[in-house]
Design a protein around this motif. Structure first.
Motif, PDB file in Angstrom:
ATOM      1  N   GLU A 184       5.634  -1.502  19.737  1.00 54.83           N
ATOM      2  CA  GLU A 184       6.021  -2.585  20.650  1.00 54.83           C
ATOM      3  C   GLU A 184       7.368  -2.263  21.299  1.00 54.83           C
ATOM      4  O   GLU A 184       7.562  -2.451  22.502  1.00 54.83           O
ATOM      5  N   ILE A 185       8.317  -1.801  20.498  1.00 49.39           N
ATOM      6  CA  ILE A 185       9.646  -1.466  21.012  1.00 49.39           C
ATOM      7  C   ILE A 185       9.555  -0.314  22.006  1.00 49.39           C
ATOM      8  O   ILE A 185      10.143  -0.356  23.092  1.00 49.39           O
ATOM      9  N   PHE A 186       8.806   0.731  21.655  1.00 49.30           N
ATOM     10  CA  PHE A 186       8.664   1.881  22.542  1.00 49.30           C
ATOM     11  C   PHE A 186       7.997   1.460  23.857  1.00 49.30           C
ATOM     12  O   PHE A 186       8.437   1.849  24.937  1.00 49.30           O
ATOM     13  N   GLY A 187       6.929   0.698  23.735  1.00 53.95           N
ATOM     14  CA  GLY A 187       6.201   0.279  24.927  1.00 53.95           C
ATOM     15  C   GLY A 187       7.055  -0.563  25.851  1.00 53.95           C
ATOM     16  O   GLY A 187       7.060  -0.379  27.075  1.00 53.95           O
ATOM     17  N   THR A 188       7.804  -1.509  25.260  1.00 54.91           N
ATOM     18  CA  THR A 188       8.652  -2.394  26.056  1.00 54.91           C
ATOM     19  C   THR A 188       9.792  -1.621  26.718  1.00 54.91           C
ATOM     20  O   THR A 188      10.081  -1.814  27.901  1.00 54.91           O
ATOM     21  N   THR A 189      10.432  -0.759  25.949  1.00 55.66           N
ATOM     22  CA  THR A 189      11.604  -0.037  26.451  1.00 55.66           C
ATOM     23  C   THR A 189      11.243   1.035  27.466  1.00 55.66           C
ATOM     24  O   THR A 189      11.931   1.209  28.477  1.00 55.66           O
ATOM     25  N   LEU A 190      10.153   1.759  27.222  1.00 60.78           N
ATOM     26  CA  LEU A 190       9.777   2.886  28.076  1.00 60.78           C
ATOM     27  C   LEU A 190       8.750   2.506  29.141  1.00 60.78           C
ATOM     28  O   LEU A 190       8.328   3.353  29.926  1.00 60.78           O
ATOM     29  N   ASN A 191       8.350   1.222  29.148  1.00 60.90           N
ATOM     30  CA  ASN A 191       7.334   0.747  30.094  1.00 60.90           C
ATOM     31  C   ASN A 191       6.036   1.553  29.969  1.00 60.90           C
ATOM     32  O   ASN A 191       5.430   1.962  30.964  1.00 60.90           O
ATOM     33  N   LEU A 192       5.639   1.778  28.725  1.00 56.04           N
ATOM     34  CA  LEU A 192       4.418   2.511  28.445  1.00 56.04           C
ATOM     35  C   LEU A 192       3.436   1.614  27.698  1.00 56.04           C
ATOM     36  O   LEU A 192       3.808   0.580  27.145  1.00 56.04           O
ATOM     37  N   ASP A 193       2.170   2.025  27.674  1.00 60.57           N
ATOM     38  CA  ASP A 193       1.135   1.237  27.016  1.00 60.57           C
ATOM     39  C   ASP A 193       1.339   1.231  25.504  1.00 60.57           C
ATOM     40  O   ASP A 193       1.469   2.302  24.882  1.00 60.57           O
ATOM     41  N   VAL A 194       1.364   0.043  24.901  1.00 57.52           N
ATOM     42  CA  VAL A 194       1.584  -0.086  23.466  1.00 57.52           C
ATOM     43  C   VAL A 194       0.466   0.599  22.679  1.00 57.52           C
ATOM     44  O   VAL A 194       0.700   1.232  21.648  1.00 57.52           O
ATOM     45  N   THR A 195      -0.761   0.489  23.169  1.00 61.47           N
ATOM     46  CA  THR A 195      -1.895   1.129  22.501  1.00 61.47           C
ATOM     47  C   THR A 195      -1.704   2.640  22.437  1.00 61.47           C
ATOM     48  O   THR A 195      -1.955   3.276  21.403  1.00 61.47           O
ATOM     49  N   ALA A 196      -1.236   3.226  23.524  1.00 61.11           N
ATOM     50  CA  ALA A 196      -1.000   4.665  23.541  1.00 61.11           C
ATOM     51  C   ALA A 196       0.096   5.049  22.554  1.00 61.11           C
ATOM     52  O   ALA A 196       0.007   6.072  21.874  1.00 61.11           O
ATOM     53  N   MET A 197       1.126   4.211  22.475  1.00 60.19           N
ATOM     54  CA  MET A 197       2.217   4.477  21.540  1.00 60.19           C
ATOM     55  C   MET A 197       1.721   4.460  20.094  1.00 60.19           C
ATOM     56  O   MET A 197       2.001   5.351  19.305  1.00 60.19           O
ATOM     57  N   LEU A 198       0.970   3.411  19.749  1.00 55.34           N
ATOM     58  CA  LEU A 198       0.489   3.271  18.377  1.00 55.34           C
ATOM     59  C   LEU A 198      -0.503   4.376  18.024  1.00 55.34           C
ATOM     60  O   LEU A 198      -0.528   4.874  16.894  1.00 55.34           O
ATOM     61  N   SER A 199      -1.311   4.778  18.997  1.00 55.78           N
ATOM     62  CA  SER A 199      -2.282   5.832  18.762  1.00 55.78           C
ATOM     63  C   SER A 199      -1.605   7.166  18.486  1.00 55.78           C
ATOM     64  O   SER A 199      -2.158   8.026  17.810  1.00 55.78           O
ATOM     65  N   LYS A 200      -0.393   7.355  19.005  1.00 53.68           N
ATOM     66  CA  LYS A 200       0.374   8.556  18.699  1.00 53.68           C
ATOM     67  C   LYS A 200       1.006   8.481  17.318  1.00 53.68           C
ATOM     68  O   LYS A 200       1.205   9.496  16.663  1.00 53.68           O
ATOM     69  N   MET A 201       1.339   7.251  16.897  1.00 51.46           N
ATOM     70  CA  MET A 201       2.074   7.080  15.650  1.00 51.46           C
ATOM     71  C   MET A 201       1.163   7.039  14.418  1.00 51.46           C
ATOM     72  O   MET A 201       1.532   7.531  13.350  1.00 51.46           O
ATOM     73  N   ILE A 202      -0.002   6.436  14.530  1.00 51.35           N
ATOM     74  CA  ILE A 202      -0.871   6.233  13.374  1.00 51.35           C
ATOM     75  C   ILE A 202      -1.277   7.540  12.693  1.00 51.35           C
ATOM     76  O   ILE A 202      -1.252   7.637  11.465  1.00 51.35           O
ATOM     77  N   PRO A 203      -1.633   8.603  13.451  1.00 51.06           N
ATOM     78  CA  PRO A 203      -1.961   9.858  12.756  1.00 51.06           C
ATOM     79  C   PRO A 203      -0.800  10.383  11.922  1.00 51.06           C
ATOM     80  O   PRO A 203      -1.001  10.924  10.830  1.00 51.06           O
ATOM     81  N   ALA A 204       0.424  10.236  12.440  1.00 51.42           N
ATOM     82  CA  ALA A 204       1.595  10.694  11.694  1.00 51.42           C
ATOM     83  C   ALA A 204       1.733   9.915  10.397  1.00 51.42           C
ATOM     84  O   ALA A 204       2.044  10.478   9.342  1.00 51.42           O
ATOM     85  N   LEU A 205       1.497   8.607  10.455  1.00 52.56           N
ATOM     86  CA  LEU A 205       1.579   7.770   9.259  1.00 52.56           C
ATOM     87  C   LEU A 205       0.541   8.185   8.226  1.00 52.56           C
ATOM     88  O   LEU A 205       0.852   8.322   7.036  1.00 52.56           O
ATOM     89  N   ALA A 206      -0.689   8.358   8.670  1.00 54.42           N
ATOM     90  CA  ALA A 206      -1.780   8.684   7.749  1.00 54.42           C
ATOM     91  C   ALA A 206      -1.547  10.030   7.067  1.00 54.42           C
ATOM     92  O   ALA A 206      -1.631  10.149   5.840  1.00 54.42           O
ATOM     93  N   LEU A 207      -1.245  11.037   7.869  1.00 54.84           N
ATOM     94  CA  LEU A 207      -1.034  12.363   7.322  1.00 54.84           C
ATOM     95  C   LEU A 207       0.255  12.418   6.495  1.00 54.84           C
ATOM     96  O   LEU A 207       0.306  13.040   5.430  1.00 54.84           O
ATOM     97  N   GLY A 208       1.302  11.729   6.974  1.00 57.10           N
ATOM     98  CA  GLY A 208       2.565  11.696   6.243  1.00 57.10           C
ATOM     99  C   GLY A 208       2.417  11.050   4.883  1.00 57.10           C
ATOM    100  O   GLY A 208       3.006  11.507   3.893  1.00 57.10           O
ATOM    101  N   ASN A 209       1.626   9.989   4.812  1.00 57.30           N
ATOM    102  CA  ASN A 209       1.386   9.306   3.545  1.00 57.30           C
ATOM    103  C   ASN A 209       0.706  10.240   2.547  1.00 57.30           C
ATOM    104  O   ASN A 209       1.091  10.314   1.373  1.00 57.30           O
ATOM    105  N   ALA A 210      -0.278  10.976   3.033  1.00 59.16           N
ATOM    106  CA  ALA A 210      -1.006  11.903   2.161  1.00 59.16           C
ATOM    107  C   ALA A 210      -0.090  12.993   1.626  1.00 59.16           C
ATOM    108  O   ALA A 210      -0.094  13.311   0.431  1.00 59.16           O
ATOM    109  N   ILE A 211       0.730  13.571   2.513  1.00 57.62           N
ATOM    110  CA  ILE A 211       1.635  14.643   2.089  1.00 57.62           C
ATOM    111  C   ILE A 211       2.695  14.107   1.137  1.00 57.62           C
ATOM    112  O   ILE A 211       3.074  14.775   0.166  1.00 57.62           O
TER     113      ILE A 211
END
Length: 436
Positions: free
Chosen positions: A190-217
């Protein structure tokens, strides 16, 4: 009367259950909800979104928590709920109208903000004040050491392998260190989307893989640190964080169990939504995102002891109610409204995996080194101040501490997930201003 209650409690524990319901009753409820969904007569708003999202969330959560490998290394239920619900809508298993109802409930009708407000207010006010104050003196610098090392390493490696230092920090390092999904990746997007005027869905879609893989590692690294402690005994306190034998250990205050009070839960609802509104007010005057301002406000109120304890208890009980009953529901909404499966699939490259692994290792090394300087055992500091910053919040804390056989460190893990995650939101806001 007590005999009748005891009998009911014994019956409650009999047989397989989903959401606390017998499988037969849950199946009937599911059939009714799905019939309404496929007949396209499911009501709009929360009256339709709640039953559909709760049913889907419960089923996918059960699958994730019982599937080998996924439950042990990839966070279990939460990951399956997010990606499973996204797939159900993306590939047309659920009607398009149901996706619209859930998306509207999450975004236009504010369920996401409602959940986050309860999470932030209740978790901070429910924490021991003594723990909050004492931990800040030594523990927060250890967290900072892990964050600085993780972001520094991912930036360097990102620049070397051609991913980009700024991109590596914003889309991989920051989300991993952000305290999980509900209070981390979601508000960050939400913060990235609001500040950078980008789509929130696109932002979250970039972040979720990092969370999933980071959690596993993070879980794997926790197990390796436990093995290292058995070999190099000078590096570990075997569950004790402080090296000093004095009674310096920060412990949560032991309190007698308090019965649930419905009136107090109502007060908790009011407090959480009021703090959210207060964050919005401050946001009109201070150039920081209102989530961060809300977190700061709640933490200050808690540290100063301004609120009577019973009202703090009300906020905590409301938070626990929301978390226990509506977390899978929220994750369904995240999957449907905020997860772009195509973008996620495209993100899984060799570069991406390397950068995620570097972030996790940086968090463990940095927090371990700084923790040792502050009088902590390096392995315990790495696990709590490092890996519990880099996992998926509460569920990740349990997984990491279980893998390292250090469940007694849960209070410190919770500080990492709550206060550390809050710090990352504030840091992300500042970095965005710097990078713009």
């Amino acid at each position: 009367m007590s005999t009748k209650v005891d009998k009911l409690n014994r019956k409650e524990n009999e047989g397989f259950r989903i959401m606390g319901l017998p499988i037969g009753l849950f199946a009937i409820i599911t059939v009714v909800v799905l019939i309404a969904t496929y007949m396209k007569v499911l009501p709009g708003g929360m009256i339709g979104a709640f039953p559909l999202m709760m049913v889907i969330g419960a089923i996918l959560n059960e699958i994730g928590n019982r599937t080998p490998i996924i439950k042990d290394f990839f966070g279990g239920g939460p990951i399956v709920v997010i990606f499973g619900s996204a797939a159900l809508v993306t590939y047309g298993v659920l009607p398009e109208t149901s996706g619209e109802i859930m998306t509207s409930f999450m975004k236009a009708e504010g369920f996401l903000n409602f959940y986050i407000a309860a999470l932030i207010t209740g978790s901070l006010l429910g924490m021991s004040r003594k723990l909050l104050i004492k931990a800040a003196v030594r523990y927060l610098p250890a967290i900072l050491g892990g964050v600085v090392t993780a972001l520094g390493l991912v930036a360097i490696v990102g620049a070397i392998i051609g991913y980009g230092a700024k991109e590596a920090i914003l889309y991989i390092g920051i989300p991993i260190m952000g305290g999980g999904m509900g209070a981390g990746a979601v508000p960050l997007s939400e913060i990235f989307g609001t500040t950078l005027n980008l789509d929130v869905t696109a932002m979250l879609s970039k972040m979720i893989p990092a969370l999933a893989l980071g959690n596993a590692i993070a879980i794997v690294v926790a197990g390796l640190l436990d093995k290292l402690g058995k070999t190099k005994k000078s590096l570990t306190g075997n569950g004790k964080l402080l090296i000093s034998q004095e009674k310096e250990e920060v412990k949560a205050e032991e309190k007698a169990p308090v019965a649930i009070e419905y009136k107090l839960m109502g007060i908790g609802l009011l407090l959480s939504t009021t703090f959210f509104a207060f964050g919005k007010i401050l946001g009109e005057f201070i150039p920081i995102h209102y989530y961060a301002l809300m977190i700061i406000s709640v933490a200050v109120i808690k540290a100063l002891g301004i609120l009577p304890e019973k009202y703090e208890l009300g906020a905590f009980q409301w938070f626990r109610f929301i978390m226990a009953n509506l977390t899978p529901t929220l994750l369904v909404g995240i999957g449907v409204a905020y997860t772009d499966l195509a973008a996620i699939i495209d993100s899984f490259t060799f570069q991406y995996v390397i950068l995620v692994a570097v972030t996790i290792l940086g968090a463990a090394l940095g927090s371990g080194f700084i923790g040792r300087l502050l009088g902590f055992y390096p392995i315990e500091s790495s696990i709590t101040a490092g890996l519990c910053m880099a996992n998926m919040g509460g569920t990740g804390d349990v997984a990491v501490l279980s893998a390292s056989n250090r469940m007694e460190l849960m209070p410190f893990a919770q500080i990492s997930s709550r206060l550390g995650g809050a710090f990352i939101i504030i840091l992300a806001t500042a970095l965005l201003k710097l990078f713009m």
